[in-house]
Design a protein around this motif. Structure first.
Motif, PDB file in Angstrom:
ATOM      1  N   ASN A 146       0.825  -1.022   0.275  1.00  0.00           N
ATOM      2  CA  ASN A 146       0.068   0.008   0.028  1.00  0.00           C
ATOM      3  C   ASN A 146       0.846   1.126   0.032  1.00  0.00           C
ATOM      4  O   ASN A 146       0.426   2.259  -0.686  1.00  0.00           O
ATOM      5  CB  ASN A 146      -0.906   0.190   1.344  1.00  0.00           C
ATOM      6  N   ARG A 147       1.957   1.202   0.825  1.00  0.00           N
ATOM      7  CA  ARG A 147       2.946   2.291   0.835  1.00  0.00           C
ATOM      8  C   ARG A 147       3.590   2.424  -0.719  1.00  0.00           C
ATOM      9  O   ARG A 147       3.897   3.591  -1.219  1.00  0.00           O
ATOM     10  CB  ARG A 147       3.865   2.023   1.921  1.00  0.00           C
ATOM     11  N   LEU A 148       3.677   1.340  -1.199  1.00  0.00           N
ATOM     12  CA  LEU A 148       4.414   1.294  -2.563  1.00  0.00           C
ATOM     13  C   LEU A 148       3.571   2.138  -3.592  1.00  0.00           C
ATOM     14  O   LEU A 148       3.978   3.161  -4.477  1.00  0.00           O
ATOM     15  CB  LEU A 148       4.776   0.138  -2.973  1.00  0.00           C
ATOM     16  N   VAL A 149       2.247   1.679  -3.580  1.00  0.00           N
ATOM     17  CA  VAL A 149       1.256   2.089  -4.682  1.00  0.00           C
ATOM     18  C   VAL A 149       0.785   3.637  -4.298  1.00  0.00           C
ATOM     19  O   VAL A 149       0.389   4.282  -5.285  1.00  0.00           O
ATOM     20  CB  VAL A 149       0.002   1.262  -5.044  1.00  0.00           C
ATOM     21  N   THR A 150       0.918   4.010  -2.976  1.00  0.00           N
ATOM     22  CA  THR A 150       0.704   5.256  -2.888  1.00  0.00           C
ATOM     23  C   THR A 150       1.953   6.267  -2.559  1.00  0.00           C
ATOM     24  O   THR A 150       1.778   7.477  -2.132  1.00  0.00           O
ATOM     25  CB  THR A 150      -0.243   5.459  -1.482  1.00  0.00           C
ATOM     26  N   ARG A 151       3.043   5.846  -3.076  1.00  0.00           N
ATOM     27  CA  ARG A 151       4.279   6.510  -3.123  1.00  0.00           C
ATOM     28  C   ARG A 151       4.408   6.972  -1.590  1.00  0.00           C
ATOM     29  O   ARG A 151       4.916   8.287  -1.613  1.00  0.00           O
ATOM     30  CB  ARG A 151       4.248   7.456  -3.851  1.00  0.00           C
ATOM     31  N   ASN A 152       4.405   6.262  -0.512  1.00  0.00           N
ATOM     32  CA  ASN A 152       4.749   6.646   0.743  1.00  0.00           C
ATOM     33  C   ASN A 152       5.992   5.908   1.232  1.00  0.00           C
ATOM     34  O   ASN A 152       6.039   5.668   2.538  1.00  0.00           O
ATOM     35  CB  ASN A 152       3.655   6.381   1.539  1.00  0.00           C
ATOM     36  N   ILE A 153       6.793   5.291   0.402  1.00  0.00           N
ATOM     37  CA  ILE A 153       7.678   4.567   0.749  1.00  0.00           C
ATOM     38  C   ILE A 153       8.906   4.712  -0.258  1.00  0.00           C
ATOM     39  O   ILE A 153       8.908   4.962  -1.346  1.00  0.00           O
ATOM     40  CB  ILE A 153       7.688   3.215   0.946  1.00  0.00           C
ATOM     41  N   SER A 154      10.078   4.704   0.413  1.00  0.00           N
ATOM     42  CA  SER A 154      11.302   5.074  -0.347  1.00  0.00           C
ATOM     43  C   SER A 154      11.782   3.773  -1.118  1.00  0.00           C
ATOM     44  O   SER A 154      11.183   2.718  -0.612  1.00  0.00           O
ATOM     45  CB  SER A 154      12.569   5.814   0.177  1.00  0.00           C
ATOM     46  N   HIS A 155      12.375   4.006  -2.301  1.00  0.00           N
ATOM     47  CA  HIS A 155      12.604   2.845  -3.101  1.00  0.00           C
ATOM     48  C   HIS A 155      13.636   1.838  -2.070  1.00  0.00           C
ATOM     49  O   HIS A 155      13.637   0.830  -2.091  1.00  0.00           O
ATOM     50  CB  HIS A 155      13.467   3.290  -4.294  1.00  0.00           C
ATOM     51  N   MET A 156      14.648   2.464  -1.577  1.00  0.00           N
ATOM     52  CA  MET A 156      15.569   1.848  -0.793  1.00  0.00           C
ATOM     53  C   MET A 156      14.920   0.957   0.340  1.00  0.00           C
ATOM     54  O   MET A 156      14.946  -0.409   0.699  1.00  0.00           O
ATOM     55  CB  MET A 156      16.635   2.566  -0.102  1.00  0.00           C
ATOM     56  N   GLU A 157      13.774   1.761   1.095  1.00  0.00           N
ATOM     57  CA  GLU A 157      13.156   0.896   2.060  1.00  0.00           C
ATOM     58  C   GLU A 157      12.198   0.114   1.661  1.00  0.00           C
ATOM     59  O   GLU A 157      12.091  -0.975   2.079  1.00  0.00           O
ATOM     60  CB  GLU A 157      12.215   1.991   2.748  1.00  0.00           C
ATOM     61  N   PHE A 158      11.608   0.146   0.517  1.00  0.00           N
ATOM     62  CA  PHE A 158      10.856  -0.908   0.002  1.00  0.00           C
ATOM     63  C   PHE A 158      11.678  -2.349  -0.506  1.00  0.00           C
ATOM     64  O   PHE A 158      11.043  -3.090   0.003  1.00  0.00           O
ATOM     65  CB  PHE A 158      10.144  -0.388  -1.346  1.00  0.00           C
ATOM     66  N   MET A 159      12.796  -1.854  -0.918  1.00  0.00           N
ATOM     67  CA  MET A 159      13.540  -3.159  -1.548  1.00  0.00           C
ATOM     68  C   MET A 159      14.241  -3.825  -0.441  1.00  0.00           C
ATOM     69  O   MET A 159      14.079  -5.025  -0.218  1.00  0.00           O
ATOM     70  CB  MET A 159      14.795  -2.672  -2.174  1.00  0.00           C
ATOM     71  N   ASN A 160      14.376  -3.022   1.001  1.00  0.00           N
ATOM     72  CA  ASN A 160      14.677  -3.784   1.904  1.00  0.00           C
ATOM     73  C   ASN A 160      13.807  -4.712   2.732  1.00  0.00           C
ATOM     74  O   ASN A 160      13.741  -5.943   3.194  1.00  0.00           O
ATOM     75  CB  ASN A 160      15.281  -3.043   3.203  1.00  0.00           C
ATOM     76  N   LYS A 161      12.570  -3.971   2.658  1.00  0.00           N
ATOM     77  CA  LYS A 161      11.373  -4.863   3.333  1.00  0.00           C
ATOM     78  C   LYS A 161      10.767  -5.878   2.614  1.00  0.00           C
ATOM     79  O   LYS A 161      10.551  -6.743   2.884  1.00  0.00           O
ATOM     80  CB  LYS A 161      10.138  -3.870   3.640  1.00  0.00           C
ATOM     81  N   ALA A 162      10.858  -5.487   1.044  1.00  0.00           N
ATOM     82  CA  ALA A 162      10.537  -6.815   0.233  1.00  0.00           C
ATOM     83  C   ALA A 162      11.424  -7.920   0.144  1.00  0.00           C
ATOM     84  O   ALA A 162      10.759  -8.953   0.128  1.00  0.00           O
ATOM     85  CB  ALA A 162      10.581  -6.151  -1.218  1.00  0.00           C
ATOM     86  N   ASP A 163      12.595  -7.865   0.521  1.00  0.00           N
ATOM     87  CA  ASP A 163      13.350  -8.955   0.582  1.00  0.00           C
ATOM     88  C   ASP A 163      12.971  -9.842   1.714  1.00  0.00           C
ATOM     89  O   ASP A 163      12.933 -10.989   1.814  1.00  0.00           O
ATOM     90  CB  ASP A 163      14.851  -8.551   0.688  1.00  0.00           C
ATOM     91  N   PHE A 164      12.895  -9.151   2.918  1.00  0.00           N
ATOM     92  CA  PHE A 164      12.531  -9.728   4.186  1.00  0.00           C
ATOM     93  C   PHE A 164      10.875 -10.263   4.063  1.00  0.00           C
ATOM     94  O   PHE A 164      10.776 -11.549   4.803  1.00  0.00           O
ATOM     95  CB  PHE A 164      12.303  -8.763   5.513  1.00  0.00           C
ATOM     96  N   LEU A 165      10.057  -9.402   3.415  1.00  0.00           N
ATOM     97  CA  LEU A 165       8.719 -10.095   3.238  1.00  0.00           C
ATOM     98  C   LEU A 165       8.331 -10.998   2.056  1.00  0.00           C
ATOM     99  O   LEU A 165       7.178 -11.412   1.727  1.00  0.00           O
ATOM    100  CB  LEU A 165       7.838  -8.948   3.282  1.00  0.00           C
ATOM    101  N   GLN A 166       9.401 -11.365   1.278  1.00  0.00           N
ATOM    102  CA  GLN A 166       9.386 -12.241   0.119  1.00  0.00           C
ATOM    103  C   GLN A 166       8.646 -11.590  -1.120  1.00  0.00           C
ATOM    104  O   GLN A 166       7.622 -12.466  -1.502  1.00  0.00           O
ATOM    105  CB  GLN A 166       8.940 -13.427   0.558  1.00  0.00           C
ATOM    106  N   ILE A 167       8.572 -10.232  -1.141  1.00  0.00           N
ATOM    107  CA  ILE A 167       7.773  -9.771  -2.256  1.00  0.00           C
ATOM    108  C   ILE A 167       8.794  -9.400  -3.583  1.00  0.00           C
ATOM    109  O   ILE A 167       9.710  -8.834  -3.460  1.00  0.00           O
ATOM    110  CB  ILE A 167       7.252  -8.059  -1.778  1.00  0.00           C
TER     111      ILE A 167
END
Length: 524
Positions: A146-167
């Motif tokens: 949700n933060r990604l599609v509403t542009r409320n997360i930085s690219h770096m933070e998303f990539m870090n969390k995506a790895d942990f959450l298996q996205i």
């Protein structure tokens, strides 16, 4: 039932275990047997098992070797070990690899039952824990997406969390597909309440299964309770029709989840950081459902375009509609209304608020004529003060057209009655309808439809002209006919009751006594 695999090289031991207790009483079922560890491993590669009961001493692969291999593969099955007194060395080694218990041969029934009950409790706890863990993970995934599609997360933070959450969003391009469940939207707009979680979960599972079979991507729920699928494309992605997939989803949701839905297809973007553009465009396209109707599939190509000449034509139709209302031309009025809304549907840029206001003005034009004819607006609209909010509540332009058409028809018929003095003829028609159909289940609403009048207005008019309510008049006709049948035929009372339109004998008995002063039996 929890599934059990029994491993022992002695057939009589396997058969004895199957009959020593009633396994189903304790929630278990022996579904498979193996003569050694090797056979058991081959079976476990193909089937799901909750509990393994294994002997220690066996040929080919003994129990200890089997348990070591089981744990080496990362399999966490619950294991109960069977052993003889001379297997103690093996048993001591086996206990290092986590077993639930060891039972000495011959197996004691009470000890086996106690062990099974403990195992069942542990398994159920583990299942519940895993489900909760999975649900918590899905919640975290949804929040991050949700933060990604509403542009409320930085690219770096998303990539870090995506790895942990298996996205996994590695792809050449992306497209957002938005699925809106009609009932969820209506509930939220009507009361502000969230949609039932289980129904939403069911709909999500249906979409997930279908989308996984067609394309790669991730599915989650956004803050508006829309189902959002981020479709991923690579140079090797197969060609397919978005519209065909949308139709499949809508059909599956309606058939299996009983949930009508609309599907909105956002534009293609080429970077993860631009996915929000596809999402926001999908939300923007969702507004066009007002024009295209419920259960629509919407993309850029299906958005209506605006013609500057249509505004002039729109004003001309307003004037023509007003002329029809003043001339009491009901058919002409409805024809122009239909044409007018066709024009609205071709003018997306006119905007929903303007169409709502225009619809309200059409109502007011018609109701003005009712007032000038000394009519009562409440005969048409029970709550006139709610007219504008009722217009705003219409979900699509087709709903608004139907709402206006139904009420314009009633208004025009009421105007005709007021201006031409037709109440007597109308009541005469309704009386004829009652005389013809009294033996059927008829209602005031059905009678009103035969004379094209609002039921509320007809009810008041009927009582004014006859002195009786519609219901009382219908009862009077039925009871008079019942009296005639009781005096002139040999039919039983229950038969007469049914012939004059009363399906409930007790109600007929009560009504007859009310109108005649005696029971049907005494009247005979």
């Amino acid at each position: 039932m929890l599934k059990v695999l029994v491993i022992d090289d002695e057939l009589d031991i396997r058969e004895g275990l199957a009959h020593i207790i009633d396994w189903t009483t304790y929630g278990f079922a022996i579904v498979a047997e193996a003569a050694n560890g090797k056979e058991a491993l081959a079976y476990l590669e193909k089937e799901t098992i909750h509990l393994i009961v294994t002997d220690i001493s066996m040929p080919v692969m003994n129990g200890l070797e089997f348990i070591k291999e089981l744990r080496a593969r990362g399999w966490q099955h619950n294991v109960i070990v069977l052993s003889a007194y001379n297997d103690f060395g093996y048993l001591k080694e086996a206990l290092k690899y986590r077993v639930e218990n060891y039972l000495l041969k011959p197996v004691d029934e009470d000890e086996l039952v106690a062990t099974l009950l403990q195992v069942k409790e542990d398994i159920h706890y583990e299942i519940a824990y895993n489900l909760q863990e999975k649900e918590n993970l899905n919640i975290l995934r949804s929040k991050v997406l949700n933060r990604l599609v509403t542009r409320n997360i930085s690219h770096m933070e998303f990539m870090n969390k995506a790895d942990f959450l298996q996205i996994d969003l590695a792809a050449a391009s992306y497209r957002v597909i938005l699925i809106e469940l009609e009932s969820a939207t209506e509930l939220f707009e009507r009361s502000g309440e969230r949609f039932d979680h289980l129904k939403l979960f069911s709909a999500m599972n249906i979409c997930q299964e279908l989308l996984d079979a067609r394309m790669d991507g991730v599915l989650f729920e956004d803050s508006h309770q829309h189902l959002i699928f981020i479709a991923k494309f690579t140079t090797n992605s197969l060609m397919f029709s978005y519209e065909a997939i949308a139709d499949e989803m809508k059909d599956a949701l309606k058939r299996y989840a009983k949930q009508p839905a609309s599907v909105i297809i956002g534009p293609e973007v080429h970077n993860v950081s631009d996915i929000h553009l596809s999402y926001y465009k999908a939300l923007e396209l969702l507004e066009y459902k007002f024009y295209l109707g419920r259960e629509a599939t919407i993309n850029d190509q299906q958005v209506p375009t605006c013609n500057n000449d249509n505004q002039v034509a729109l004003e001309n139709r307003f004037r023509a509609l007003e002329a029809c209302i003043m001339a009491d031309d009901a058919e002409g009025c409805l024809a122009i209304t239909s044409e007018l809304y066709d024009t609205f549907k071709l003018n997306a840029k006119i905007g929903k608020p303007f169409i709502q206001h225009a619809t309200f003005e059409l109502f007011m034009t018609a109701l003005k004529q009712v007032k000038e004819a000394n009519g009562d607006v409440t005969q048409i609209l029970s709550r006139p003060e709610q007219l504008y909010s009722n217009i705003q509540a219409q979900q699509t332009i087709d709903d608004m057209r139907e709402y206006l058409d139904n009420n314009i028809h009633s208004i025009m018929q009421y105007l005709i009655l007021l201006k031409k003095g037709r109440p007597v003829k109308v009541i005469k028609s309704v009386i004829e309808y009652i005389q013809t159909n009294f033996n059927q289940e008829i209602t005031l609403k059905q009678a009103a439809e035969t004379v094209f009048i609002n039921p509320g207005y007809l009810g008041k008019l009927f009582k004014k002209e006859t002195g009786l309510s519609f219901h009382d008049y219908l009862n009077k006709v039925r009871i008079d006919k019942a009296k005639e049948l009781l005096l002139t035929t040999n039919q039983f009372v229950y038969q007469v009751s049914e012939r004059v339109g009363y399906k409930d004998y007790n109600y007929f008995h009560k009504t007859f006594k009310k109108y005649v002063g005696t029971t049907p039996s005494d009247f005979q």
